[in-house]
Motif scaffolding. Structure first.
Motif, PDB file in Angstrom:
ATOM      1  N   ALA A 114     -37.296  47.738 -20.342  1.00 26.60           N
ATOM      2  CA  ALA A 114     -36.362  48.667 -20.989  1.00 26.60           C
ATOM      3  C   ALA A 114     -35.987  49.758 -19.986  1.00 26.60           C
ATOM      4  CB  ALA A 114     -36.989  49.256 -22.243  1.00 26.60           C
ATOM      5  N   THR A 115     -35.106  49.408 -19.065  1.00 28.63           N
ATOM      6  CA  THR A 115     -34.662  50.331 -18.024  1.00 28.63           C
ATOM      7  C   THR A 115     -33.520  51.208 -18.535  1.00 28.63           C
ATOM      8  OG1 THR A 115     -33.038  48.740 -17.234  1.00 28.63           O
ATOM      9  CG2 THR A 115     -35.250  48.632 -16.237  1.00 28.63           C
ATOM     10  N   SER A 117     -30.491  51.076 -17.516  1.00 28.23           N
ATOM     11  CA  SER A 117     -29.342  50.186 -17.708  1.00 28.23           C
ATOM     12  C   SER A 117     -29.439  49.438 -19.039  1.00 28.23           C
ATOM     13  CB  SER A 117     -29.270  49.158 -16.572  1.00 28.23           C
ATOM     14  OG  SER A 117     -28.975  49.795 -15.367  1.00 28.23           O
ATOM     15  N   PHE A 118     -30.636  49.011 -19.400  1.00 26.43           N
ATOM     16  CA  PHE A 118     -30.856  48.343 -20.682  1.00 26.43           C
ATOM     17  C   PHE A 118     -30.439  49.270 -21.821  1.00 26.43           C
ATOM     18  CE2 PHE A 118     -33.827  47.949 -24.297  1.00 26.43           C
ATOM     19  CZ  PHE A 118     -33.553  46.653 -24.713  1.00 26.43           C
ATOM     20  N   TRP A 119     -30.933  50.511 -21.806  1.00 30.29           N
ATOM     21  CA  TRP A 119     -30.614  51.454 -22.884  1.00 30.29           C
ATOM     22  C   TRP A 119     -29.137  51.810 -22.893  1.00 30.29           C
ATOM     23  CZ3 TRP A 119     -33.545  51.318 -26.740  1.00 30.29           C
ATOM     24  CH2 TRP A 119     -34.924  51.139 -26.594  1.00 30.29           C
ATOM     25  N   ASN A 120     -28.503  51.831 -21.718  1.00 25.85           N
ATOM     26  CA  ASN A 120     -27.076  52.093 -21.646  1.00 25.85           C
ATOM     27  C   ASN A 120     -26.307  51.000 -22.388  1.00 25.85           C
ATOM     28  OD1 ASN A 120     -24.362  51.571 -20.195  1.00 25.85           O
ATOM     29  ND2 ASN A 120     -24.860  53.704 -19.705  1.00 25.85           N
ATOM     30  N   LEU A 121     -26.698  49.741 -22.170  1.00 31.37           N
ATOM     31  CA  LEU A 121     -26.026  48.632 -22.861  1.00 31.37           C
ATOM     32  C   LEU A 121     -26.301  48.667 -24.363  1.00 31.37           C
ATOM     33  CD1 LEU A 121     -24.254  46.098 -22.472  1.00 31.37           C
ATOM     34  CD2 LEU A 121     -26.382  44.788 -22.315  1.00 31.37           C
ATOM     35  N   ILE A 122     -27.531  48.970 -24.749  1.00 33.69           N
ATOM     36  CA  ILE A 122     -27.872  49.058 -26.171  1.00 33.69           C
ATOM     37  C   ILE A 122     -27.002  50.132 -26.849  1.00 33.69           C
ATOM     38  CG2 ILE A 122     -29.682  49.633 -27.856  1.00 33.69           C
ATOM     39  CD1 ILE A 122     -30.245  47.012 -26.419  1.00 33.69           C
ATOM     40  N   CYS A 123     -26.974  51.329 -26.276  1.00 29.37           N
ATOM     41  CA  CYS A 123     -26.171  52.418 -26.864  1.00 29.37           C
ATOM     42  C   CYS A 123     -24.698  52.053 -26.885  1.00 29.37           C
ATOM     43  CB  CYS A 123     -26.409  53.712 -26.092  1.00 29.37           C
ATOM     44  SG  CYS A 123     -28.055  54.405 -26.349  1.00 29.37           S
ATOM     45  N   HIS A 124     -24.222  51.406 -25.819  1.00 29.76           N
ATOM     46  CA  HIS A 124     -22.823  50.980 -25.764  1.00 29.76           C
ATOM     47  C   HIS A 124     -22.485  50.090 -26.958  1.00 29.76           C
ATOM     48  CE1 HIS A 124     -19.052  49.397 -24.166  1.00 29.76           C
ATOM     49  NE2 HIS A 124     -19.523  48.191 -24.440  1.00 29.76           N
ATOM     50  N   HIS A 125     -23.322  49.095 -27.212  1.00 29.40           N
ATOM     51  CA  HIS A 125     -23.014  48.166 -28.300  1.00 29.40           C
ATOM     52  C   HIS A 125     -23.236  48.756 -29.674  1.00 29.40           C
ATOM     53  CE1 HIS A 125     -21.677  44.745 -26.168  1.00 29.40           C
ATOM     54  NE2 HIS A 125     -22.679  44.854 -25.326  1.00 29.40           N
ATOM     55  N   ARG A 126     -24.209  49.598 -29.801  1.00 24.18           N
ATOM     56  CA  ARG A 126     -24.459  50.162 -31.128  1.00 24.18           C
ATOM     57  C   ARG A 126     -23.475  51.274 -31.485  1.00 24.18           C
ATOM     58  NH1 ARG A 126     -30.788  49.755 -32.500  1.00 24.18           N
ATOM     59  NH2 ARG A 126     -31.020  47.553 -32.019  1.00 24.18           N
ATOM     60  N   LEU A 127     -22.770  51.789 -30.490  1.00 26.69           N
ATOM     61  CA  LEU A 127     -21.819  52.865 -30.742  1.00 26.69           C
ATOM     62  C   LEU A 127     -20.366  52.509 -30.424  1.00 26.69           C
ATOM     63  CD1 LEU A 127     -23.902  55.752 -29.154  1.00 26.69           C
ATOM     64  CD2 LEU A 127     -23.614  55.265 -31.577  1.00 26.69           C
ATOM     65  N   ALA A 128     -20.123  51.393 -29.741  1.00 24.62           N
ATOM     66  CA  ALA A 128     -18.808  51.107 -29.156  1.00 24.62           C
ATOM     67  C   ALA A 128     -17.754  50.584 -30.122  1.00 24.62           C
ATOM     68  CB  ALA A 128     -18.963  50.119 -28.008  1.00 24.62           C
ATOM     69  N   LYS A 129     -18.128  50.204 -31.315  1.00 28.35           N
ATOM     70  CA  LYS A 129     -17.174  49.726 -32.317  1.00 28.35           C
ATOM     71  C   LYS A 129     -16.330  48.554 -31.823  1.00 28.35           C
ATOM     72  CE  LYS A 129     -17.025  54.054 -34.704  1.00 28.35           C
ATOM     73  NZ  LYS A 129     -16.303  55.178 -35.176  1.00 28.35           N
ATOM     74  N   GLY A 130     -17.007  47.494 -31.426  1.00 28.68           N
ATOM     75  CA  GLY A 130     -16.298  46.266 -31.097  1.00 28.68           C
ATOM     76  C   GLY A 130     -16.074  46.000 -29.631  1.00 28.68           C
ATOM     77  N   GLN A 131     -16.380  46.927 -28.757  1.00 30.01           N
ATOM     78  CA  GLN A 131     -16.211  46.651 -27.333  1.00 30.01           C
ATOM     79  C   GLN A 131     -17.304  45.697 -26.874  1.00 30.01           C
ATOM     80  OE1 GLN A 131     -15.865  50.168 -24.970  1.00 30.01           O
ATOM     81  NE2 GLN A 131     -14.462  51.135 -26.395  1.00 30.01           N
ATOM     82  N   ASP A 132     -17.017  44.951 -25.817  1.00 31.57           N
ATOM     83  CA  ASP A 132     -18.006  44.006 -25.335  1.00 31.57           C
ATOM     84  C   ASP A 132     -18.526  44.430 -23.962  1.00 31.57           C
ATOM     85  OD1 ASP A 132     -16.070  43.221 -23.470  1.00 31.57           O
ATOM     86  OD2 ASP A 132     -15.313  41.674 -24.815  1.00 31.57           O
TER      87      ASP A 132
END
Length: 190
Positions: A114-115, A117-132
């Motif tokens: 859980a680096t 970068s990992f948390w950045n991707l997690i937050c991106h997907h949980r907050l991004a509203k449909g972005q990939d």
């Protein structure tokens, strides 16, 4: 001084043998490149559809750890627990045997820990509203994303946590779905 075999948990234990010099050491198992065994926890109806018709790219929730995709794990107990949590009496697990050579033809994004970068991707997907998670120089997402499972996430890094011993291997493209659809699949009891 006597050496003891390591504690291996879910990993198959090595056999320990006495060498000609009288020391104890591991007899390392031979790598066979056997199929990777993956599990998908779901409901019975979906499990029957997957085993009969293959895996389809369903654009489910974009708020999952790695975005919309088909999520699997190498841990049967994890897949069964997920299935029971979400599908109760209709719980089912699909076992998928994946040819490693075919798996190697897919593009991967992998997190061993859980680096940041990992948390950045997690937050991106949980907050991004449909972005990939499109790749910088490619018009599509990674075929596969691999990493630990987030149990809680937050803007505050001190409040983030993963579930020990859990993993997730998610498939995100038509190419990945086609590869999975050609694999051997079976329905397992939960």
């Amino acid at each position: 001084m006597r050496r003891h075999p390591p504690q291996t948990g879910a990993i198959a234990p090595w056999t320990w043998k006495m060498s000609r010099k009288g020391t104890i050491g591991p007899s390392i198992p031979q790598w066979t490149n056997a199929p990777a065994i993956l599990y998908h926890g779901t409901c019975k109806t979906s499990a029957q559809d997957i085993t009969a018709n293959g895996v389809r790219l369903l654009r489910g929730s974009c708020y999952l750890d790695f975005g919309p995709g088909f999520y699997t794990t190498e841990n049967y107990d994890q897949a069964a627990a997920f299935s029971r949590l979400h599908h109760h009496k209709q719980a089912a697990v699909v076992k998928i045997e994946v040819d490693r050579e075919k798996l190697a033809d897919l593009s991967f994004l992998a997190f061993g820990n859980a680096t940041a970068s990992f948390w950045n991707l997690i937050c991106h997907h949980r907050l991004a509203k449909g972005q990939d998670h499109r790749r910088a120089k490619a018009p599509h997402m990674y075929d596969v994303v691999v990493g630990p499972v987030a149990s809680s996430w937050n803007y505050d890094p001190r409040k983030r946590a993963i579930i020990d011993g859990y993993d997730q291997i998610s498939f995100h493209t038509e190419k990945a779905m086609g590869m999975l659809s050609g694999c051997s699949k079976s329905l397992l009891p939960v």
